[in-house]
Scaffold this motif. Structure first.
Motif, PDB file in Angstrom:
ATOM      1  N   PRO A 115      98.816   0.657   1.085  1.00 10.37           N
ATOM      2  CA  PRO A 115      97.390   0.680   1.436  1.00 10.37           C
ATOM      3  C   PRO A 115      97.173   1.153   2.869  1.00 10.37           C
ATOM      4  N   PRO A 116      96.063   1.823   3.125  1.00  3.82           N
ATOM      5  CA  PRO A 116      95.789   2.282   4.494  1.00  3.82           C
ATOM      6  C   PRO A 116      95.662   1.138   5.491  1.00  3.82           C
ATOM      7  N   GLN A 117      95.386  -0.070   4.994  1.00  2.00           N
ATOM      8  CA  GLN A 117      95.268  -1.226   5.887  1.00  2.00           C
ATOM      9  C   GLN A 117      96.579  -1.562   6.584  1.00  2.00           C
ATOM     10  N   ILE A 118      97.667  -0.909   6.180  1.00  2.00           N
ATOM     11  CA  ILE A 118      98.959  -1.151   6.829  1.00  2.00           C
ATOM     12  C   ILE A 118      98.869  -0.906   8.331  1.00  2.00           C
ATOM     13  N   GLY A 119      97.942  -0.057   8.737  1.00  2.00           N
ATOM     14  CA  GLY A 119      97.767   0.258  10.149  1.00  2.00           C
ATOM     15  C   GLY A 119      97.309  -0.915  10.993  1.00  2.00           C
ATOM     16  N   ARG A 120      96.909  -2.019  10.355  1.00  2.00           N
ATOM     17  CA  ARG A 120      96.471  -3.194  11.099  1.00  2.00           C
ATOM     18  C   ARG A 120      97.628  -3.955  11.733  1.00  2.00           C
ATOM     19  N   LYS A 133     109.147   1.167  -6.510  1.00  2.00           N
ATOM     20  CA  LYS A 133     108.577   2.245  -7.312  1.00  2.00           C
ATOM     21  C   LYS A 133     107.243   2.677  -6.722  1.00  2.00           C
ATOM     22  N   LEU A 134     107.152   2.604  -5.412  1.00  2.01           N
ATOM     23  CA  LEU A 134     105.934   2.996  -4.719  1.00  2.01           C
ATOM     24  C   LEU A 134     105.724   4.496  -4.834  1.00  2.01           C
ATOM     25  N   GLN A 135     104.467   4.910  -4.836  1.00  2.00           N
ATOM     26  CA  GLN A 135     104.170   6.316  -5.076  1.00  2.00           C
ATOM     27  C   GLN A 135     102.977   6.769  -4.251  1.00  2.00           C
ATOM     28  N   ASP A 136     102.492   7.955  -4.548  1.00  2.00           N
ATOM     29  CA  ASP A 136     101.370   8.565  -3.837  1.00  2.00           C
ATOM     30  C   ASP A 136     101.838   9.030  -2.452  1.00  2.00           C
ATOM     31  N   VAL A 137     100.916   9.397  -1.610  1.00  2.00           N
ATOM     32  CA  VAL A 137     101.252   9.903  -0.281  1.00  2.00           C
ATOM     33  C   VAL A 137     101.354   8.734   0.700  1.00  2.00           C
ATOM     34  N   ILE A 138     102.063   8.972   1.795  1.00  2.00           N
ATOM     35  CA  ILE A 138     102.130   7.973   2.870  1.00  2.00           C
ATOM     36  C   ILE A 138     100.806   8.046   3.636  1.00  2.00           C
ATOM     37  N   PRO A 139     100.100   6.929   3.786  1.00  2.00           N
ATOM     38  CA  PRO A 139      98.802   6.995   4.468  1.00  2.00           C
ATOM     39  C   PRO A 139      98.954   7.370   5.933  1.00  2.00           C
ATOM     40  N   PRO A 140      98.049   8.164   6.468  1.00  2.00           N
ATOM     41  CA  PRO A 140      98.148   8.545   7.887  1.00  2.00           C
ATOM     42  C   PRO A 140      98.074   7.352   8.825  1.00  2.00           C
ATOM     43  N   GLU A 141      97.528   6.246   8.338  1.00  2.00           N
ATOM     44  CA  GLU A 141      97.441   5.043   9.171  1.00  2.00           C
ATOM     45  C   GLU A 141      98.809   4.505   9.579  1.00  2.00           C
ATOM     46  N   ILE A 142      99.870   5.027   8.964  1.00  2.00           N
ATOM     47  CA  ILE A 142     101.222   4.622   9.354  1.00  2.00           C
ATOM     48  C   ILE A 142     101.459   4.945  10.830  1.00  2.00           C
ATOM     49  N   GLU A 144      99.624   4.290  13.209  1.00  2.00           N
ATOM     50  CA  GLU A 144      99.044   3.267  14.081  1.00  2.00           C
ATOM     51  C   GLU A 144     100.029   2.147  14.388  1.00  2.00           C
ATOM     52  N   LEU A 145     101.212   2.190  13.792  1.00  2.00           N
ATOM     53  CA  LEU A 145     102.209   1.131  13.998  1.00  2.00           C
ATOM     54  C   LEU A 145     103.055   1.467  15.232  1.00  2.00           C
ATOM     55  N   LYS A 146     102.462   1.366  16.387  1.00  2.00           N
ATOM     56  CA  LYS A 146     103.079   1.868  17.617  1.00  2.00           C
ATOM     57  C   LYS A 146     104.331   1.112  18.040  1.00  2.00           C
ATOM     58  N   SER A 147     104.562  -0.075  17.481  1.00  2.00           N
ATOM     59  CA  SER A 147     105.746  -0.850  17.840  1.00  2.00           C
ATOM     60  C   SER A 147     106.908  -0.606  16.890  1.00  2.00           C
ATOM     61  N   LEU A 148     106.710   0.200  15.857  1.00  2.00           N
ATOM     62  CA  LEU A 148     107.701   0.367  14.802  1.00  2.00           C
ATOM     63  C   LEU A 148     108.975   1.026  15.327  1.00  2.00           C
ATOM     64  N   THR A 149     110.123   0.401  15.017  1.00  2.00           N
ATOM     65  CA  THR A 149     111.424   0.959  15.381  1.00  2.00           C
ATOM     66  C   THR A 149     112.230   1.388  14.160  1.00  2.00           C
ATOM     67  N   HIS A 150     112.043   0.699  13.023  1.00  2.00           N
ATOM     68  CA  HIS A 150     112.797   0.973  11.794  1.00  2.00           C
ATOM     69  C   HIS A 150     111.823   1.147  10.636  1.00  2.00           C
ATOM     70  N   LEU A 151     111.927   2.280   9.936  1.00  2.00           N
ATOM     71  CA  LEU A 151     111.070   2.531   8.783  1.00  2.00           C
ATOM     72  C   LEU A 151     111.943   2.964   7.611  1.00  2.00           C
ATOM     73  N   GLU A 165     101.858  12.062  11.333  1.00  2.00           N
ATOM     74  CA  GLU A 165     101.544  10.866  12.117  1.00  2.00           C
ATOM     75  C   GLU A 165     102.785  10.059  12.470  1.00  2.00           C
ATOM     76  N   LEU A 166     103.872  10.264  11.758  1.00  2.00           N
ATOM     77  CA  LEU A 166     105.124   9.586  12.122  1.00  2.00           C
ATOM     78  C   LEU A 166     105.599   9.995  13.508  1.00  2.00           C
ATOM     79  N   ALA A 167     105.178  11.169  13.942  1.00  2.00           N
ATOM     80  CA  ALA A 167     105.623  11.693  15.242  1.00  2.00           C
ATOM     81  C   ALA A 167     104.923  11.022  16.414  1.00  2.00           C
ATOM     82  N   ILE A 168     103.956  10.143  16.155  1.00  2.00           N
ATOM     83  CA  ILE A 168     103.269   9.452  17.255  1.00  2.00           C
ATOM     84  C   ILE A 168     103.674   7.980  17.311  1.00  2.00           C
TER      85      ILE A 168
END
Length: 327
Positions: A115-120, A133-142, A144-151, A165-168
């Protein structure tokens, strides 16, 4: 002599005991965890007992739930519910746990999109959703996770392009996107991630060339492992690739790449594993590769190299009987 008084230490401890007694779990987190519990069903109910996910006097914290005390309240900082065959959509209520630093739902049967709410989840450092079995596109809100180190998003059915957006994500170190259905080109913007050590986009439907990926000056300064295997990449191996001086593993197997292997790659100081097999490379492997002090494995089969070109290292297959897995 007067007996030493024990009252002072007790007085000093009293505020701490009082603080622990009144600390309650934030209602927002209690509500979110109970919504998650309802959506995940019986597979977690047996381990999630009591009204407070952080535990109370009668029950321990819920299995896989880690809490921390912030001020007068306890908040949920980690949620790990993996390998229990959870079926259904991604539990959106997770995105109400605003203090999460780790979310691990790997090896389940979650379906639908993220869900796009992941950016919260601004404090999230580790997001592990692989083997679902997740599908569809990765939401651009990803982005917004500025502290993320491991994905970890590998072994799903995500499609579309890898989001720029992963590049930010300035702290990102490990990016696992393999075994999905991504298409299009790999964003060259990922090269601006100064802390990125591991990039795996293997086993997708990606196109383009390595030259396009490394076109930005000073790109991938910390990258150690680059997995581009099992895609539809074309073109050659550019000499500029040798500028990635931290690279240890380069995996190009099973693409549609052509041309010769530049001698510059043999001078990459940390190169340890080089996989070139099953492409359309030709010419010779420069002698410098065979003199490299750290190169342990060089796989070349399935190409059009001239006679006399030899691999370095040998594929080893581990054969064990079923009884060796019995514990």
């Amino acid at each position: 002599m007067a007996r030493p008084s024990l009252s002072l230490p007790l007085i000093l401890m009293f505020p701490l005991l009082f603080h622990l007694a009144v600390a309650k779990t934030l209602k927002r987190d209690v509500k979110a965890l109970n919504e998650i519990k309802a959506s995940l069903g019986w597979r977690v109910v047996y381990a999630w007992v009591g009204d407070d996910p952080c535990g109370d006097g009668d029950h321990p914290p819920w299995s896989g739930v880690t809490c921390s005390t912030v001020g007068d309240y306890r908040v949920v900082t980690e949620l790990e519910v993996y390998a229990v065959s959870i079926v259904g959509p991604f539990p959106t209520a997770v995105t109400n746990l605003l203090d999460l630093t780790r979310l691990d739902l790997h090896n389940n049967k979650l379906t639908g999109p993220i869900p796009p709410q992941i950016g919260r989840l601004k404090r999230l450092k580790i997001l592990n959703l692989r083997w679902n079995k997740l599908q569809d596109v990765i939401p651009p809100e990803i982005g917004e996770l500025k502290s993320l180190t491991h994905l970890y998003l590998s072994f799903n059915a995500f499609k579309g392009e890898i989001p720029k957006e992963l590049a930010i994500l300035p702290e990102l170190r490990y990016l696992y996107l393999h075994e999905n259905r991504f298409s299009g080109r790999i964003p060259a913007e990922l090269g601006t991630l100064k802390n990125l050590r591991h990039l795996d986009v293997g086993n997708n439907h990606l196109v383009g060339t390595i030259r396009e990926l490394i076109r930005l000056d000073g790109c991938f300064p910390a990258l150690r492992n680059l997995y581009l295997n099992d895609n539809y990449l074309t073109g050659g191996v550019p000499a500029q690739l040798s500028n990635l001086t931290s690279l240890e593993i380069l995996h190009l197997s099973h693409n549609r790449m052509t041309g010769i292997i530049p001698v510059g790659l043999a001078h990459m100081p940390r190169l340890t594993y080089l996989y070139l097999d099953h492409n359309n490379f030709n010419g010779r492997i420069p002698d410098a590769f065979y003199k490299h002090p750290y190169l342990k494995e060089l796989y070349i089969e399935g190409n059009a190299f001239k006679p006399g070109v030899n691999p370095i290292g040998v594929h080893k297959v581990l054969e064990v009987s079923d009884t060796e897995f019995v514990v």
